[in-house]
Design an enzyme around this catalytic site. Sequence first.
Site, mmCIF file in Angstrom:
data_model
loop_
_atom_site.group_PDB
_atom_site.id
_atom_site.type_symbol
_atom_site.label_atom_id
_atom_site.label_comp_id
_atom_site.label_asym_id
_atom_site.label_seq_id
_atom_site.Cartn_x
_atom_site.Cartn_y
_atom_site.Cartn_z
ATOM 1 N N ASP A 1 -0.214 5.178 0.906
ATOM 2 C CA ASP A 1 -0.010 5.935 1.851
ATOM 3 C C ASP A 1 -0.646 5.740 3.576
ATOM 4 O OD1 ASP A 1 -1.549 8.363 0.387
ATOM 5 O OD2 ASP A 1 -2.931 6.840 -0.924
ATOM 6 N N ASP B 1 0.284 -1.050 0.000
ATOM 7 C CA ASP B 1 0.064 0.049 0.190
ATOM 8 C C ASP B 1 0.838 1.702 -0.196
ATOM 9 O OD1 ASP B 1 -1.759 1.633 0.701
ATOM 10 O OD2 ASP B 1 -2.377 1.398 2.226
#
Length: 266
Positions: free
Chosen positions: A18, A16
Amino acid sequence: MDHRAILQNIRNFIVDLDGVVYLLHTPIRENVDFLRFARLRGFRIAFLSNNTFLPREGYAAKLNTMGVEAKVEEIFTSAFVTAGYLQREKPGGRVYAIGEEGLKEELRRAGLKLLPRFSPRGADFVVVGLDRRFTFQKMKTGLDFLLKGAQLVGTNPDPTYPTDSGVIPGAGAIIASLERASGQRARIIGKPSPDILLFLLETLRFRREETAVIGDRIDTDVLLGKNCGVLTILVLTGVAKREEVLSSPVQPDIVVHTLQELREFL
């Protein structure tokens, strides 16, 4: 828990962005250093984000500027995958998009037709991503199209979004307003829907048993991995906190404060 045994067959990391690689514009250095280390050790890395701010090459440029090696073909966003799914479902379909330029650019590139706020023709889809300039007028326009038969599609259900100055409302909050107003349940393409991860695995030819998902949210990243039978690693540098892990019915396979803790097990 024997992390070395759990990780012994892993050859691929799906990461991922963020809350894992950065917080908006601020790199998370411990995690960035781990990704460099993993590349040097021969692990394959792909990036999977529900964020729709930028097109894929924008994220590649952002990552490389932060010292994270990334090619465009290694980056999968909910905007990119949503656009591809909708184009296959209805080639050249008409879309009213609530979101930022990254979402709109991916929809255009896929061959879909973006509608202006005022359009005499109905929309096939109302597509919603995070929009930091969301207004009542945008909600009203989206509702008008939905009541005329458009399908509500969400790029992701994230209720919040982590930034370097705190948490802000996410795409899920906007989607919820349109669901409530229209009575229609949104079709979600991004995490934790299996569609987005299965598309990545197939495209990059990652084998599930050799792949781990790394994220900072239990309700999207960890749940996604569980939905697809992939190893899950939760890192506590973003949204999730230790207390949430203890109380959650969805449990990650590994929990670390930063990704640097994984180095000794690879």
